[in-house]
Design an enzyme around this catalytic site. Structure first.
Site, mmCIF file in Angstrom:
data_model
loop_
_atom_site.group_PDB
_atom_site.id
_atom_site.type_symbol
_atom_site.label_atom_id
_atom_site.label_comp_id
_atom_site.label_asym_id
_atom_site.label_seq_id
_atom_site.Cartn_x
_atom_site.Cartn_y
_atom_site.Cartn_z
ATOM 1 N N LYS A 177 56.000 79.152 6.971
ATOM 2 C CA LYS A 177 56.618 78.789 8.161
ATOM 3 C C LYS A 177 55.402 78.492 9.309
ATOM 4 C CE LYS A 177 58.133 79.680 11.923
ATOM 5 N NZ LYS A 177 57.406 78.954 13.468
ATOM 6 N N GLU A 252 50.104 91.604 10.124
ATOM 7 C CA GLU A 252 48.759 91.228 10.942
ATOM 8 C C GLU A 252 49.128 91.057 12.502
ATOM 9 O OE1 GLU A 252 45.707 91.298 10.103
ATOM 10 O OE2 GLU A 252 46.014 91.716 7.896
ATOM 11 N N CYS A 286 43.082 87.190 17.753
ATOM 12 C CA CYS A 286 43.878 88.744 17.658
ATOM 13 C C CYS A 286 42.673 89.672 18.089
ATOM 14 C CB CYS A 286 44.429 88.693 16.451
ATOM 15 S SG CYS A 286 43.358 88.373 15.047
#
Ligand code: NAD
Length: 486
Positions: A177, A252, A286
């Site tokens: 996705k 994650e 991140c």
């Protein structure tokens, strides 16, 4: 818009319009103009994709292949990307807003993941377990089945490639996705899979919104494995859904990574780490460097040097390779602005930046540095995901480590010192999945990466990642008695 202008979803080896016929517009973050329109996948499209992936698994299409051949397929996907690096980098740059050089690096990294895991496909071995006479016992490292992979927008090509490569190398089939804000890179990866001749249904790539397509995917009864890369908030929702069917997940999630700077540190090296670690891709990484924990005696000098560096950074579109590129969306920029206002109201000292660059079209935000950031403040504790650095002082090494570790996150951390004993002492105590010494982003494709605490669990990158894509099964065989006389 004619339906042939619409970018379609890749399902079961074909490019298909969405069942609903609805669309998602993709913006260039540097101009806020629409650059592409993609077919919005919904639950019915997800159903088709999972059915195709499940068929590939049930028919053992990937499992029965020689692992070397699975690896060779990944090499061919890498080759297909490599043949179009510049074109794909331009697409990645346009949809994410990041610098073209960085986008080029993202394509190169995606290629490396595909080759790295392609090369490991035939090296994942089981064990033979000695159990005495008349018993043969061995383990098999088997795939889970359909692996659902949910991807964020900040690294849409390399993050998709790393999970997809592990899954295919180990014989899982995949439904991706793609992120609704940056779906075009995933489309290019799907094109590369098509060019590489992957079996229909082995890899499916769809774009839709999280709460519709994403939720339908993770709820699907035939999904047996989830790789989620995204925020902690969404990660919680994904885990709750996965818990209903006991589906294993690799999580994650976000970070609030700190670097400890000792007084003997090379300050040029620290400033360069901030330039790269805090401000590349407008801070939307991140594991970016969000907090500097600095020894009190050098704090003012370092903050001043960081200010000079930051105020010298060029601002502009990624295609011009500027240092400060736009945030992904207006929404994202408003969140970063709010975080800056809260930091001020909670007593942090603004050194530079702090506001949106609204005179420009697109979603630009000034590179921002706050000093004297208190440990209980939002800016110290919460991920901003923008070009914002928080500086806090410490008095002794124990306090430094305590400050660095004092959040719910644990994705990355760093230490700057010329003293190897101090570096190792600190690295040992920094509670994060990756620790960098005298630099930032010191990890690579081959080094395990992932979170501690609420930054997640499971590992991507490196050889360890493969462990998350297989489950160990054991086979015990009772032999008949050996023939008498032997
Ligand atoms: P997000 O959590 O908003 O979205 C991530 C993905 O989840 C998107 O594709 C979204 O459509 C989908 N999603 C949303 N709701 C869903 C639901 N109910 N079910 C299934 N899918 C759903 O995150 P984002 O804003 O796209 O990305 C930024 C976040 O990602 C930051 O927190 C960043 O730290 C994190 N991130 C982590 C890593 C890592 O490797 N640890 C890498 C990149 C980004």
């Amino acid at each position: 818009m004619a339906s042939n202008d619409v970018i379609k979803n890749y399902i079961d080896g074909e490019w298909r319009d969405s069942v609903s016929g609805t669309r998602i517009e993709v913006d260039d973050p540097a101009s806020a103009e629409t650059i592409a329109v993609v077919a919005e996948a919904g639950p019915k499209d997800i159903e088709l994709a999972v059915a195709a992936a499940q068929r590939v698994f049930r028919d053992r299409v990937l499992i029965d292949m020689h692992p070397y051949d699975r690896g060779r397929m990944l090499f061919r996907v890498a080759d297909a990307l490599e043949a179009r690096v510049d074109e794909i980098a331009a697409i990645n740059c346009a949809e994410t807003g990041k610098a073209l050089e960085l986008a080029n690096g993202e394509v190169q990294t995606a290629i490396r993941y595909l080759r790295y895991y392609g090369g490991l496909a035939d090296k994942l071995e089981g064990r033979s377990i000695p159990r005495g006479a008349n018993l043969v016992d061995y383990t098999v490292r088997s795939p889970f089945g359909v692996s659902a992979q949910i991807v964020p927008w900040n690294g849409p090509l390399e993050l998709t490639a790393r999970s997809l490569a592990c899954a295919i190398a180990t014989g899982n089939s995949v439904v991706v996705k793609s992120p609704e804000l940056a779906p075009l890179s995933g489309v290019e990866l799907a094109r590369a899979c098509e060019t590489a001749g992957l079996p229909a249904g082995a890899v499916n790539v769809l774009t839709g919104y999280g709460q519709t397509a994403g939720q339908a995917l993770i709820e699907h009864p035939d999904v047996r494995h989830i790789v989620f890369t995204g925020s902690i908030t969404t990660g919680r929702t994904v885990l709750k859904t996965a818990a209903d069917r006991i589906v294993p997940c690799i999580m994650e999630l976000g970070g609030k990574s700190a670097a400890v700077v000792y007084p003997d540190a090379d300050l040029d090296c620290v400033v360069e780490a901030v330039r790269i670690g805090t401000f590349l891709n407008a801070g939307q990484n991140c594991n970016n460097l969000t907090r500097l924990i600095v020894e009190r005696s050098i704090a003012d000098k370092l903050v001043e040097r960081v200010r000079v560096c930051v105020e010298g950074l060029s601002v502009g579109p990624g295609r011009e390779n500027c240092d400060i590129t736009p945030l992904i969306s207006q929404n994202q920029r408003q969140g970063v602005e709010r975080a800056c206002q809260t930091a001020l109201s909670q007593g942090a000292r603004l050194v530079t930046g702090g506001t949106a660059l609204s005179e420009r079209s697109g979603y630009f935000m000034a590179a921002t540095v706050f000093a004297d950031v208190a440990r209980d403040s939002n800016l110290f504790q919460q991920e901003v995901f923008g070009p914002v650095l928080a500086v806090t002082r410490f008095d002794d090494p124990g306090m430094a480590v305590d400050l660095a570790n004092d959040t719910h996150h644990g994705l990355a951390a760093g230490v700057f010192t010329r003293d190897i004993d101090r570096a190792l002492w600190t690295a040992d105590r920094l509670w994060a999945g990756q620790v960098y010494v005298n630099g930032w982003y010191v990890g690579g494709v081959e080094t395990p990466f992932g979170g501690i605490k609420q930054s997640g669990y499971g590992r991507e990158k490196g050889q360890e990642a493969l462990d998350g894509y297989v489950q160990t099964r054991n086979v015990g065989i009772r032999l008949s008695q050996p023939p008498s006389g032997n």
